[in-house]
Design a protein around this motif. Structure first.
Motif, short mmCIF file in Angstrom:
data_model
loop_
_atom_site.label_atom_id
_atom_site.label_comp_id
_atom_site.label_asym_id
_atom_site.label_seq_id
_atom_site.Cartn_x
_atom_site.Cartn_y
_atom_site.Cartn_z
N LYS A 132 0.83 -1.20 0.00
CA LYS A 132 0.00 0.00 0.00
C LYS A 132 0.87 1.25 0.00
CE LYS A 132 -4.03 -1.94 2.31
NZ LYS A 132 -4.88 -1.89 3.50
N LYS A 133 1.94 1.24 0.75
CA LYS A 133 2.85 2.39 0.79
C LYS A 133 3.47 2.63 -0.58
CE LYS A 133 4.15 2.13 5.67
NZ LYS A 133 5.25 1.87 6.61
N ALA A 134 3.88 1.57 -1.23
CA ALA A 134 4.49 1.71 -2.55
C ALA A 134 3.48 2.26 -3.56
CB ALA A 134 5.04 0.36 -3.02
N LEU A 135 2.23 1.82 -3.46
CA LEU A 135 1.19 2.30 -4.35
C LEU A 135 0.92 3.80 -4.13
CD1 LEU A 135 -0.97 1.71 -6.50
CD2 LEU A 135 -2.53 1.15 -4.62
N ILE A 136 0.87 4.22 -2.89
CA ILE A 136 0.64 5.63 -2.57
C ILE A 136 1.79 6.49 -3.08
CG2 ILE A 136 0.47 7.28 -0.66
CD1 ILE A 136 -1.16 5.13 0.84
N VAL A 137 3.02 6.04 -2.90
CA VAL A 137 4.18 6.79 -3.38
C VAL A 137 4.16 6.89 -4.91
CG1 VAL A 137 6.70 6.73 -3.58
CG2 VAL A 137 5.62 6.31 -1.37
N ALA A 138 3.82 5.79 -5.58
CA ALA A 138 3.77 5.79 -7.05
C ALA A 138 2.69 6.74 -7.55
CB ALA A 138 3.52 4.37 -7.56
N ALA A 165 1.46 9.41 -5.96
CA ALA A 165 1.88 10.78 -5.67
C ALA A 165 2.90 11.27 -6.69
CB ALA A 165 2.45 10.87 -4.26
N LEU A 166 3.86 10.43 -7.04
CA LEU A 166 4.86 10.82 -8.04
C LEU A 166 4.23 11.02 -9.41
CD1 LEU A 166 7.94 8.61 -7.07
CD2 LEU A 166 7.71 11.08 -6.89
N SER A 167 3.30 10.17 -9.78
CA SER A 167 2.61 10.32 -11.07
C SER A 167 1.82 11.62 -11.12
CB SER A 167 1.66 9.14 -11.32
OG SER A 167 2.37 7.94 -11.37
N GLY A 168 1.14 11.94 -10.03
CA GLY A 168 0.39 13.19 -9.97
C GLY A 168 1.28 14.42 -10.06
N ALA A 169 2.43 14.38 -9.40
CA ALA A 169 3.37 15.50 -9.44
C ALA A 169 3.92 15.70 -10.86
CB ALA A 169 4.51 15.29 -8.45
N VAL A 170 4.24 14.62 -11.54
CA VAL A 170 4.75 14.72 -12.91
C VAL A 170 3.66 15.27 -13.84
CG1 VAL A 170 5.52 13.35 -14.90
CG2 VAL A 170 6.52 12.95 -12.65
N ALA A 171 2.42 14.80 -13.69
CA ALA A 171 1.33 15.29 -14.53
C ALA A 171 1.08 16.78 -14.28
CB ALA A 171 0.05 14.49 -14.25
N LEU A 172 1.11 17.23 -13.04
CA LEU A 172 0.95 18.64 -12.72
C LEU A 172 2.06 19.48 -13.33
CD1 LEU A 172 -0.61 20.82 -11.14
CD2 LEU A 172 0.89 20.34 -9.21
N PHE A 173 3.27 19.00 -13.27
CA PHE A 173 4.40 19.72 -13.86
C PHE A 173 4.21 19.87 -15.38
CE2 PHE A 173 8.55 19.52 -16.01
CZ PHE A 173 9.11 20.69 -15.52
N ILE A 174 3.78 18.83 -16.05
CA ILE A 174 3.58 18.88 -17.50
C ILE A 174 2.49 19.88 -17.85
CG2 ILE A 174 2.74 17.55 -19.48
CD1 ILE A 174 4.25 15.13 -18.29
#
Length: 142
Positions: free
Chosen positions: A22-28, A30-39
């Motif tokens: 679950k922790k790994a899924l949450i981290v993944a 969060a990182l995907s959302g940050a990259v999408a926001l940056f784009i």
């Protein structure tokens, strides 16, 4: 059974227990959302190199407007014509028509300019036009 055999037993959750996945899924996520926001933010920043992408911020433009009063008795109309060009293919232009002597607003009209550089139309005057004439100005461009 001795304690050490329990530690050597096959643990289906691994060494981290059931929460590690679950922790790994949450981290993944969060990182995907940050990259999408940056784009998305990169594409919306004025001056970015992406073609056809709407940009935030003020539009650079040059505009001119001219008005002509057509009066008969106590009523009349105002013919508005203008041009606009700039860094966008879409503008919303608001024109205000004033009596030159009294500065009273005679008319106001908003034009949607898309795919062209000209705008214009005829609108009724809200008051009689004085002999001093009229003046028109662009009050807002979006």
């Amino acid at each position: 059974m001795p304690t050490h055999e329990w530690t050597l037993a096959d643990d289906r959750y691994g060494s981290g227990g059931p929460r590690k996945g679950k922790k790994a899924l949450i981290v993944a996520l969060a990182l995907s959302g940050a990259v999408a926001l940056f784009i998305v933010l990169y594409l919306l920043i004025p001056g970015s190199s992406a073609q056809g992408v709407p940009k935030l911020g003020p539009k650079a433009y040059e505009a001119q407007v001219d008005c002509q009063a057509n009066s008969s008795g106590s009523s009349g109309t105002v013919t508005i014509s203008g041009t606009i060009s700039g860094d966008s293919s879409r503008f919303t232009v608001t024109v205000e028509v004033l009596d030159t002597a009294t500065k009273q607003r005679l008319a106001e009209q908003t034009f949607e300019v898309r795919g062209t550089t000209t705008f214009g139309g005829t609108t009724p005057a809200q008051a009689p036009v004085s002999p001093a004439g009229i003046e028109c100005r662009i009050t807002e461009v979006l």
